[in-house]
Design a protein around this motif. Structure first.
Motif, PDB file in Angstrom:
ATOM      1  N   ASP A   1      13.328   1.219   9.748  1.00 55.97           N
ATOM      2  CA  ASP A   1      12.720   2.212   8.902  1.00 55.97           C
ATOM      3  C   ASP A   1      11.326   1.788   8.503  1.00 55.97           C
ATOM      4  N   LYS A   2      10.437   2.778   8.472  1.00 53.31           N
ATOM      5  CA  LYS A   2       9.041   2.488   8.159  1.00 53.31           C
ATOM      6  C   LYS A   2       8.878   2.386   6.652  1.00 53.31           C
ATOM      7  N   ARG A   3       8.249   1.314   6.241  1.00 54.73           N
ATOM      8  CA  ARG A   3       7.985   1.152   4.823  1.00 54.73           C
ATOM      9  C   ARG A   3       6.586   1.633   4.490  1.00 54.73           C
TER      10      ARG A   3
ATOM     11  N   SER B   1      11.312   8.487   1.430  1.00 50.61           N
ATOM     12  CA  SER B   1      11.684   9.469   2.447  1.00 50.61           C
ATOM     13  C   SER B   1      10.980  10.791   2.193  1.00 50.61           C
TER      14      SER B   1
ATOM     15  N   THR C   1      12.064   1.862   0.673  1.00 50.62           N
ATOM     16  CA  THR C   1      11.544   2.835   1.632  1.00 50.62           C
ATOM     17  C   THR C   1      11.604   4.223   1.024  1.00 50.62           C
TER      18      THR C   1
ATOM     19  N   SER D   1      12.391   7.605  -3.453  1.00 52.75           N
ATOM     20  CA  SER D   1      13.526   6.816  -2.969  1.00 52.75           C
ATOM     21  C   SER D   1      14.673   6.934  -3.960  1.00 52.75           C
TER      22      SER D   1
END
Length: 387
Positions: free
Chosen positions: A17-19, A116, A114, A89
């Motif tokens: 997952d991209k932070r 969304s 992270t 988040s």
């Protein structure tokens, strides 16, 4: 003579997952997201249900808020969060203090976290009763927080048999570790009064006990105070103080156990009363801090009234200004919401079992009286409480 009496009493008492590293620009929904419960009614707050229901929460609906911000569910129920705007988040723990029990998008990398985007859906099933706080890691400082209250019921058939522990065990501390859903018996000693050297782990999935490989840093493992605290988003089991049966001496050392890595690390911040011969009294966790209320001053053979607060990072102790109204040892203690409650306890000097009940506010650092205990339990009876 006083020292001899204290020693005798202690012997007895111990039986991908991209932070994101910056706040992203929000993408707002074009229409207000409406959330309905499993019966098609607008969701305001969850109602406890034994059917494994799903309760919905909107993330960022109408601003930096969770709607609703409090839900009440039962063990086995699921909370489903749906993003009404981007840049948020769901992160478990007190405001801005992730504890890694659960988090969007997939319960991984809870710290630093992270965020969304709009339309994302995250859900978590709660398997244990308790109060579970959470927040948006980006907007927690401005009050974007929520709470899931999970009530547990008594099994209709009563108690069921579990597996025996590896050894007969007394004076250990039981700790539930939410991150992996397992139960740990920390410290204690066997039937021959020999201290255990390793933690014991109970896995409810396999219904079995395991002796772990990690070794305690010393043999002062009776009568410890333990609780789960998070450091930099990673939860550990912290244990404080304790005594040794053979030497009849006490310690104030602190260590932490990582159940995932199965490793124990000493924490260079001893509990001051422990180094002076005091065993912890009641203990509990609030807002990622461990509190010790009262204790047993073994050299002086008296109970104590002090309240101490431990912070894991940076590790350190603070003696609070408030004190218990009366000195007490061996105090059942727990956290409910934002308050710490005690029930009974022992006055060592007079060997009197007390019925006092007190309420400690750790934020205001004040103590008030609770209701005096009036319990009558018959053998074979059950006590069941639902929040």
């Amino acid at each position: 003579l006083a020292m001899m009496f204290a020693i005798v009493f202690l012997v007895q008492a111990e039986s991908g997952d991209k932070r994101t590293s910056v706040i992203p620009q929000k993408e707002h929904a074009t229409a207000r997201l409406r959330i309905f419960d499993q019966n098609g009614q607008p969701a305001v707050s969850g109602v406890p249900s034994p059917t494994g229901a799903i309760f919905d929460v909107a993330v960022g609906q109408g601003g930096d808020v969770f709607v609703p911000d409090t839900v009440n569910i039962s063990v086995g129920d699921t909370v489903r969060w749906t993003w009404a705007e981007s840049g948020h988040s769901v992160t478990s723990g007190p405001p801005c203090v992730p504890d890694s029990q659960y988090c969007s998008p997939n319960d991984m990398n809870c710290f630093p976290g992270t965020v969304s985007d709009i339309g994302f859906v995250y859900q978590h099933t709660f398997t244990q009763p308790g109060t579970y706080s959470y927040h948006c890691i980006v907007h927690c400082v401005i009050g974007m927080t929520g709470v899931v209250n999970v009530s547990g019921g008594c099994a209709p058939s009563g108690w069921s048999a579990g597996p025996d522990m590896p050894f007969a065990d007394v004076r250990s501390v039981g700790v539930y570790f939410q991150a992996n859903g397992k139960f740990y018996a920390m410290g204690g000693r066997d039937a021959s009064n020999v201290e255990f050297t390793n933690p014991f782990e109970y896995d409810p999935g396999s219904n079995s006990w395991t002796t772990k490989s990690a070794s305690y840093p010393d043999a002062f493992t009776n009568n410890m105070a333990c609780g789960v605290l998070a450091e930099s988003g990673t939860p550990y089991i912290y244990c404080v103080g304790g005594s040794n049966f053979a030497s009849q001496t006490e310690s104030g050392r602190v260590f932490r156990y990582d159940p995932v890595a199965d490793s124990i690390t000493s924490v260079p911040s001893n509990w001051p009363p422990g180094d002076a011969g005091t065993l912890p009294g009641g203990f509990t966790v609030f807002n990622n801090k461990l509190y010790i209320l009262g204790g047993f001053d073994v050299p002086d053979n008296i109970s104590t009234d002090q309240i101490w607060e431990f912070t894991p990072n940076p590790a350190g102790w603070v003696q609070k200004g408030a004190v218990l109204p009366v000195p007490l040892s061996y105090i059942p203690t727990t956290t409910i919401g934002s308050l710490i409650y005690t029930a009974g306890g022992l006055d060592i000097a007079t060997l009197t079992d007390e019925t006092n009940s007190f309420v400690y506010d750790p934020v205001a650092d004040s103590v008030g009286n609770g209701r005096r205990l009036q319990l009558s339990l018959q053998r074979g009876g059950r006590l069941c409480s639902r929040h």
